[in-house]
Scaffold this motif. Structure first.
Motif, short mmCIF file in Angstrom:
data_model
loop_
_atom_site.label_atom_id
_atom_site.label_comp_id
_atom_site.label_asym_id
_atom_site.label_seq_id
_atom_site.Cartn_x
_atom_site.Cartn_y
_atom_site.Cartn_z
N PRO A 73 0.83 -1.19 0.00
CA PRO A 73 0.00 0.00 0.00
C PRO A 73 0.87 1.26 0.00
N ILE A 78 -0.09 9.12 -1.68
CA ILE A 78 -0.88 10.04 -0.85
C ILE A 78 0.07 11.03 -0.17
N GLY A 81 0.57 15.28 4.28
CA GLY A 81 -0.37 16.20 4.93
C GLY A 81 -1.75 15.61 5.06
N LEU B 228 8.03 3.78 5.47
CA LEU B 228 7.39 4.29 4.26
C LEU B 228 8.46 4.95 3.41
N LEU B 280 1.14 4.97 9.06
CA LEU B 280 1.24 6.05 8.07
C LEU B 280 0.84 7.39 8.70
N ALA B 284 3.42 10.37 9.43
CA ALA B 284 3.17 11.62 8.70
C ALA B 284 3.15 12.80 9.66
N ILE B 288 6.01 15.79 9.56
CA ILE B 288 5.61 17.17 9.27
C ILE B 288 5.96 18.10 10.43
N PHE B 294 7.14 18.88 4.32
CA PHE B 294 6.81 17.50 3.96
C PHE B 294 5.32 17.28 3.74
N ARG B 295 4.47 18.28 4.11
CA ARG B 295 3.03 18.02 4.01
C ARG B 295 2.60 17.75 2.57
N ASP B 296 3.35 18.25 1.60
CA ASP B 296 2.98 18.01 0.20
C ASP B 296 3.70 16.82 -0.42
N LEU B 297 4.56 16.20 0.35
CA LEU B 297 5.34 15.08 -0.16
C LEU B 297 4.49 13.80 -0.14
N LYS B 298 4.54 13.06 -1.25
CA LYS B 298 3.66 11.90 -1.34
C LYS B 298 4.34 10.58 -0.96
N VAL B 299 3.57 9.76 -0.26
CA VAL B 299 4.04 8.41 0.11
C VAL B 299 3.81 7.49 -1.07
N MET B 300 4.86 6.75 -1.43
CA MET B 300 4.76 5.82 -2.55
C MET B 300 4.37 4.42 -2.09
N ARG B 301 5.02 3.95 -1.05
CA ARG B 301 4.67 2.61 -0.55
C ARG B 301 5.16 2.45 0.88
N GLN B 302 4.67 1.43 1.52
CA GLN B 302 5.05 1.15 2.91
C GLN B 302 5.29 -0.34 3.07
#
Lengths: 89, 386
Positions: A73, A78, A81, B228, B280, B284, B288, B294-302
């Protein structure tokens, strides 16, 4: 003959995938990590089929025998924020 | 298929392959590494690859320092780029108590000439400008620490082992370790029996299981750790960053992605490999908090990794007294990159020369028999993330 791009996120060619398989990175998990295919922004949505097809062909196996790497996942990237519960405005 | 070799190593991770490499280097070619999955399937391939010499005891600092020294040369030795970037490790303090703890720890490291130092918030900001230094009281910075790409090191070891005549059998499981008259005789695998008078248990989070099939009790337990990884950014984060406030760990890998981890709330031993949304969200918020952008940085996978934790937070190294030839190389508690690199060479000396280097003494499995000690439990919490 032109280059055949397998993974558009990480710019990986079929030749590079075949080379990795020949070097012994010939299970789907190791192939993913060695080439970097399946690890870009699409997380394999665009390249998984290509990589599996090539690996199966090179090993003389069926795509089913080659299998898929562990799916992780989230389904779509996502922003941190959003995960932290901040409003999206 | 039955065969006879000098050494069987159980576990194809950094520790097992490291030992195999050092054995081959010392001329011992008849070595087999057994790996249940693919190379690096365990903890070795699931952590950011940081080295941390900022450790709490002199023995561990000695091992880590030696390990970092060795890592500096490994790309050349292995003829494989392990991508070691020595940009330091930064341990952030948010309370006076944490500041005191770091200052004590720095003094300890300085005794052994590890160049860690305590720095104030403005210097922290100079090293990582993106950090929100408002709440940071200071940090311990060790400039000679860094980040390795763990898979590159694993592959480099594997190639060198094969070049030197050793064999690595992936997707091969050790099912039984045969012991007769207090001496290791063979390992039974899913593909037959391998005779050997030396067997190394380098099975990481499964080390206690491997010890069990040899009839040895090892107090190690698996501990869950979630990770992550984000989309890639330009290089902005040199050092490995660790927060003493909540154990948050941040590292930017060579490709530019940020790897982030934070310890779970419950610390009970668990081999559960499922990822959680709860992680997550917590990671997050914590990330942050110290890097607002980092609030605009996207998580790709975990994913999840399992640490091989010991009661006192120190690894288990060396031969088991009652089972000759059964060598432990486990319990690294998440500090395995730097310490196992050095331990691999010492254990290879033990195996080839038959004499245990003095440094191994305090890491012996016998220490658990001497006293059922649980003190220091949780000692790994602050430092385990490398």
């Amino acid at each position: 003959m032109g280059k055949k791009i397998v993974c558009i996120c990480q710019d990986i060619t079929e030749e590079e995938v075949v080379d990795a398989i020949k070097q012994g990175y010939d299970d789907i998990e190791s192939l993913k990590r060695y080439t970097g295919a399946l690890t870009g922004p699409c997380q394999g949505k665009a390249c998984l089929r290509h990589v599996i097809t090539i690996l199966a062909r090179e090993l003389g196996k069926s795509p089913k025998e080659v299998g898929v790497p562990t799916q992780r996942p989230p389904i779509k990237p996502i922003a941190l924020g959003i995960l932290a519960g901040e409003s999206s405005e | 298929m039955n065969e006879k070799v000098d050494v069987v190593i159980i576990g194809g991770g950094l520790t097992g392959l490291g030992i195999a490499y050092r054995l081959v280097e010392k001329g011992m070619k008849n070595v087999v590494v057994l790996e249940k999955g693919y190379i690096g399937v365990g903890a070795s391939g699931r952590f950011p690859g940081g080295t941390v010499q900022q450790l709490p005891t002199l023995d561990e600092i000695t091992l880590a320092k030696e390990g970092v020294k060795m890592l500096r040369h490994l790309s050349d030795e292995l003829n494989f780029n392990i991508m070691f970037r020595q940009k330091g490790s930064l341990l952030l303090a948010f309370t006076e108590e944490q500041v005191d703890r770091l200052m004590v720890s720095v003094r300890l490291q300085n005794i052994l000439k590890v160049k860690s130092k305590f720095i104030g918030p403005s210097d922290v900001k100079k090293i990582v400008p993106m950090l929100d230094a408002d709440k940071i009281l200071g940090a311990a910075f060790c400039p000679t620490d860094g980040i390795v790409y763990p898979y590159a090191l694993l592959w480099g070891y594997a190639q060198a082992v094969r070049r030197g005549g050793g064999r690595i059998r992936t997707f091969t499981e050790a099912r039984e370790v045969k012991v007769e008259d207090g001496q290791v005789r063979a390992v039974v695998t899913n593909e037959g029996e391998i005779e050997a008078s030396t067997v190394v248990n380098a099975a990481g989070a499964r080390s206690a299981d491997i010890a069990k099939i040899a009839g040895v009790k090892l107090p190690n337990e698996p501990r869950r750790r979630e990770f992550l990884v984000t989309e890639t950014l330009k290089p902005f984060l040199g050092p490995l960053v660790l927060s003493l406030h909540n154990g948050l760990c941040l590292a930017q890998a060579m490709r530019g992605e940020v790897i982030c981890s934070i310890p779970g709330r419950k610390s009970a031993p668990s081999g559960d490999m499922r990822s959680s949304v709860e992680f997550l969200e917590r990671a997050a918020r914590a990330a942050i908090e110290i890097i607002p952008q980092f609030r605009d940085l996207k998580v790709m996978r975990q994913w999840v990794g399992l640490y091989d934790a010991t009661p006192d937070g120190k690894p288990v190294l060396g031969e088991v007294k009652d089972v000759r030839g059964f060598i432990q190389a486990n319990g690294f508690c998440g500090r395995g990159l730097e310490t196992s690199t050095a331990a691999a060479r010492l254990l290879a000396e033990l195996i080839v020369d038959g004499k245990a280097p003095a440094l191994l003494e305090s890491f012996s499995i016998e220490r658990f028999a001497e006293k059922e000690s649980t003190e220091g439990k949780g000692a790994m919490v602050d430092f385990q993330i490398s």
